[in-house]
Write a protein that holds these residues in place. Structure first.
Motif, PDB file in Angstrom:
ATOM      1  N   ALA A  13      28.364  -5.162 -41.306  1.00  0.00           N
ATOM      2  CA  ALA A  13      29.258  -4.026 -41.541  1.00  0.00           C
ATOM      3  C   ALA A  13      28.461  -2.746 -41.788  1.00  0.00           C
ATOM      4  CB  ALA A  13      30.170  -4.323 -42.727  1.00  0.00           C
ATOM      5  N   ALA A  14      27.417  -2.836 -42.614  1.00  0.00           N
ATOM      6  CA  ALA A  14      26.600  -1.665 -42.917  1.00  0.00           C
ATOM      7  C   ALA A  14      25.930  -1.129 -41.655  1.00  0.00           C
ATOM      8  CB  ALA A  14      25.560  -2.012 -43.980  1.00  0.00           C
ATOM      9  N   GLU A  15      25.446  -2.022 -40.808  1.00  0.00           N
ATOM     10  CA  GLU A  15      24.825  -1.585 -39.556  1.00  0.00           C
ATOM     11  C   GLU A  15      25.857  -0.949 -38.632  1.00  0.00           C
ATOM     12  OE1 GLU A  15      22.235  -0.499 -36.803  1.00  0.00           O
ATOM     13  OE2 GLU A  15      21.651  -1.368 -38.742  1.00  0.00           O
ATOM     14  N   SER A  16      27.079  -1.487 -38.635  1.00  0.00           N
ATOM     15  CA  SER A  16      28.123  -0.894 -37.786  1.00  0.00           C
ATOM     16  C   SER A  16      28.451   0.522 -38.234  1.00  0.00           C
ATOM     17  CB  SER A  16      29.381  -1.778 -37.797  1.00  0.00           C
ATOM     18  OG  SER A  16      30.142  -1.615 -38.986  1.00  0.00           O
ATOM     19  N   MET A  17      28.398   0.779 -39.532  1.00  0.00           N
ATOM     20  CA  MET A  17      28.628   2.128 -40.040  1.00  0.00           C
ATOM     21  C   MET A  17      27.428   3.038 -39.756  1.00  0.00           C
ATOM     22  SD  MET A  17      31.412   3.267 -41.439  1.00  0.00           S
ATOM     23  CE  MET A  17      31.041   4.436 -42.741  1.00  0.00           C
ATOM     24  N   ALA A  18      26.232   2.515 -39.951  1.00  0.00           N
ATOM     25  CA  ALA A  18      25.026   3.319 -39.759  1.00  0.00           C
ATOM     26  C   ALA A  18      24.892   3.797 -38.321  1.00  0.00           C
ATOM     27  CB  ALA A  18      23.793   2.515 -40.163  1.00  0.00           C
ATOM     28  N   GLY A  19      25.363   2.998 -37.386  1.00  0.00           N
ATOM     29  CA  GLY A  19      25.244   3.366 -35.984  1.00  0.00           C
ATOM     30  C   GLY A  19      26.427   4.123 -35.423  1.00  0.00           C
ATOM     31  N   ALA A  20      27.428   4.378 -36.240  1.00  0.00           N
ATOM     32  CA  ALA A  20      28.662   4.978 -35.741  1.00  0.00           C
ATOM     33  C   ALA A  20      28.674   6.495 -35.901  1.00  0.00           C
ATOM     34  CB  ALA A  20      29.866   4.381 -36.476  1.00  0.00           C
ATOM     35  N   ASP A  21      29.024   7.170 -34.838  1.00  0.00           N
ATOM     36  CA  ASP A  21      29.338   8.590 -34.865  1.00  0.00           C
ATOM     37  C   ASP A  21      30.487   8.787 -33.872  1.00  0.00           C
ATOM     38  OD1 ASP A  21      29.582  11.297 -34.845  1.00  0.00           O
ATOM     39  OD2 ASP A  21      27.540  11.730 -34.121  1.00  0.00           O
ATOM     40  N   LEU A  22      31.693   8.769 -34.373  1.00  0.00           N
ATOM     41  CA  LEU A  22      32.871   8.748 -33.517  1.00  0.00           C
ATOM     42  C   LEU A  22      33.405  10.136 -33.173  1.00  0.00           C
ATOM     43  CD1 LEU A  22      34.926   5.796 -35.088  1.00  0.00           C
ATOM     44  CD2 LEU A  22      32.971   5.730 -33.529  1.00  0.00           C
ATOM     45  N   ARG A  23      32.704  11.166 -33.548  1.00  0.00           N
ATOM     46  CA  ARG A  23      33.241  12.507 -33.351  1.00  0.00           C
ATOM     47  C   ARG A  23      33.605  12.778 -31.891  1.00  0.00           C
ATOM     48  NH1 ARG A  23      28.633  16.014 -36.141  1.00  0.00           N
ATOM     49  NH2 ARG A  23      27.421  14.415 -34.993  1.00  0.00           N
ATOM     50  N   ALA A  24      32.772  12.312 -30.970  1.00  0.00           N
ATOM     51  CA  ALA A  24      33.005  12.604 -29.557  1.00  0.00           C
ATOM     52  C   ALA A  24      34.184  11.836 -28.981  1.00  0.00           C
ATOM     53  CB  ALA A  24      31.750  12.297 -28.745  1.00  0.00           C
ATOM     54  N   GLU A  25      34.596  10.741 -29.631  1.00  0.00           N
ATOM     55  CA  GLU A  25      35.689   9.953 -29.074  1.00  0.00           C
ATOM     56  C   GLU A  25      37.033  10.195 -29.763  1.00  0.00           C
ATOM     57  OE1 GLU A  25      35.389   5.460 -30.530  1.00  0.00           O
ATOM     58  OE2 GLU A  25      33.407   6.282 -30.037  1.00  0.00           O
ATOM     59  N   LEU A  26      37.046  11.049 -30.779  1.00  0.00           N
ATOM     60  CA  LEU A  26      38.311  11.309 -31.476  1.00  0.00           C
ATOM     61  C   LEU A  26      39.367  11.865 -30.527  1.00  0.00           C
ATOM     62  CD1 LEU A  26      37.007  12.897 -34.805  1.00  0.00           C
ATOM     63  CD2 LEU A  26      37.827  10.557 -34.454  1.00  0.00           C
ATOM     64  N   SER A  27      38.964  12.707 -29.607  1.00  0.00           N
ATOM     65  CA  SER A  27      39.926  13.313 -28.691  1.00  0.00           C
ATOM     66  C   SER A  27      40.530  12.302 -27.731  1.00  0.00           C
ATOM     67  CB  SER A  27      39.256  14.439 -27.890  1.00  0.00           C
ATOM     68  OG  SER A  27      38.193  13.924 -27.099  1.00  0.00           O
ATOM     69  N   ALA A  28      39.918  11.115 -27.619  1.00  0.00           N
ATOM     70  CA  ALA A  28      40.443  10.075 -26.730  1.00  0.00           C
ATOM     71  C   ALA A  28      41.499   9.206 -27.404  1.00  0.00           C
ATOM     72  CB  ALA A  28      39.295   9.192 -26.227  1.00  0.00           C
ATOM     73  N   VAL A  29      41.700   9.384 -28.704  1.00  0.00           N
ATOM     74  CA  VAL A  29      42.713   8.602 -29.418  1.00  0.00           C
ATOM     75  C   VAL A  29      44.089   9.134 -29.031  1.00  0.00           C
ATOM     76  CG1 VAL A  29      43.653   7.997 -31.675  1.00  0.00           C
ATOM     77  CG2 VAL A  29      41.173   8.065 -31.329  1.00  0.00           C
ATOM     78  N   THR A  30      44.912   8.271 -28.480  1.00  0.00           N
ATOM     79  CA  THR A  30      46.253   8.689 -28.045  1.00  0.00           C
ATOM     80  C   THR A  30      47.326   8.402 -29.088  1.00  0.00           C
ATOM     81  OG1 THR A  30      46.544   6.558 -26.922  1.00  0.00           O
ATOM     82  CG2 THR A  30      45.682   8.387 -25.613  1.00  0.00           C
ATOM     83  N   ALA A  31      47.053   7.518 -30.029  1.00  0.00           N
ATOM     84  CA  ALA A  31      48.048   7.157 -31.041  1.00  0.00           C
ATOM     85  C   ALA A  31      48.226   8.293 -32.039  1.00  0.00           C
ATOM     86  CB  ALA A  31      47.615   5.895 -31.776  1.00  0.00           C
ATOM     87  N   PRO A  32      49.442   8.548 -32.494  1.00  0.00           N
ATOM     88  CA  PRO A  32      49.639   9.525 -33.564  1.00  0.00           C
ATOM     89  C   PRO A  32      48.954   9.055 -34.843  1.00  0.00           C
ATOM     90  CG  PRO A  32      51.664   8.310 -33.156  1.00  0.00           C
ATOM     91  CD  PRO A  32      50.712   7.920 -32.072  1.00  0.00           C
ATOM     92  N   ALA A  33      48.408   9.980 -35.601  1.00  0.00           N
ATOM     93  CA  ALA A  33      47.595   9.613 -36.759  1.00  0.00           C
ATOM     94  C   ALA A  33      47.965  10.433 -37.981  1.00  0.00           C
ATOM     95  CB  ALA A  33      46.112   9.801 -36.449  1.00  0.00           C
TER      96      ALA A  33
END
Length: 256
Positions: free
Chosen positions: A177-197
């Protein structure tokens, strides 16, 4: 991979899957399982390698955790609203881009785009597995748990947070889990989220903080952003009535 352990409450209404933070488990959603059950079918998982869930057969990255959550939705499905707190919010965001057909909407609480955007934060995240190995779960939880709530939290909540963490975390799951967080930078994919949030943040969150939630709210297209007063990083536990009210309002809007 064996199915994760899931706590359930409620028999009717929209399906709501709750994904906990990196130092927690389904126990963190006790206020939601109790408070939302009249209005929704509420599920709260123990992520693979946490709590009552079996250890994964091999290393899991962020995609792997998102795929595991997708498997939970499919077993109850056909789709669900997904509530993610902190690390759970990062999983929820990846789930929404990786399996958009499964995600009706998102509630992303006290979360971020991941630790990968900041080298120092990523390094600190990666160091946590060794800290857990060296100190053991109880001492690890006693050091980390109290900072997850605000200075307004009472002693009983602090104790529950520490106990939940001590019972939930172990290796190798926490390390993955810690490695999954350390490697994550989702800023570029936020615009691809189609679900309302709905993006939610405690006004006294000093772990990810208001600024990180604002980045998410700004990057998502169909989004609302709210602050929960008098709450730290675990707003869903520290101010459950206020938090649940926002969740119910969101569900009412997106399901009407």
């Amino acid at each position: 991979m064996s199915a994760p352990h899931v706590e359930e409450a409620g028999a009717r209404g929209p399906l709501l899957l709750c994904l906990h933070g990196i130092g927690s488990s389904s126990a963190a959603f006790a206020p939601q399982l109790a408070g939302l059950a009249e209005h929704a079918r509420v599920l709260a998982w123990d992520a693979p390698g946490y709590g009552k869930s079996p250890d994964p057969e091999g290393p899991l990255d962020l995609d792997g955790f998102a795929d595991a959550a997708a498997g939970v939705i499919r077993s109850y499905g056909p789709s669900a609203h997904v509530l993610g707190v902190s690390w759970g919010g990062v999983i929820a965001l990846r789930l929404a881009t990786r399996h958009p057909d499964l995600v009706d909407s998102l509630i992303v609480a006290d979360s971020s785009a991941g630790s990968g955007a900041d080298e120092a934060k990523a390094a600190a995240m990666r160091a946590r597995a060794a800290e857990l190995a060296d100190s053991g779960a109880r001492a690890f939880a006693e050091r980390r748990g109290p900072r997850l709530v605000s200075d307004l939290a009472d002693a009983s909540l602090v104790a529950r947070v520490v106990d939940t963490m001590a019972d939930a975390v172990r290796l190798p799951g926490y390390g993955y889990a810690a490695e999954s967080m350390a490697g994550a930078d989702l800023r570029a994919e936020l615009s691809a989220v189609t679900a309302p949030a709905l993006v939610v943040c405690g006004d006294r969150d000093t772990v990810t903080g208001v600024e990180a939630s604002q980045v998410l709210a700004g990057g998502l297209h169909k989004t609302a952003y709210v602050i929960v007063k008098d709450a730290g990083h675990l707003a869903n536990q520290e101010q459950p009535e206020r938090f649940n009210a926002w969740v119910l309002s969101h569900l009412h809007i997106v399901t009407r």
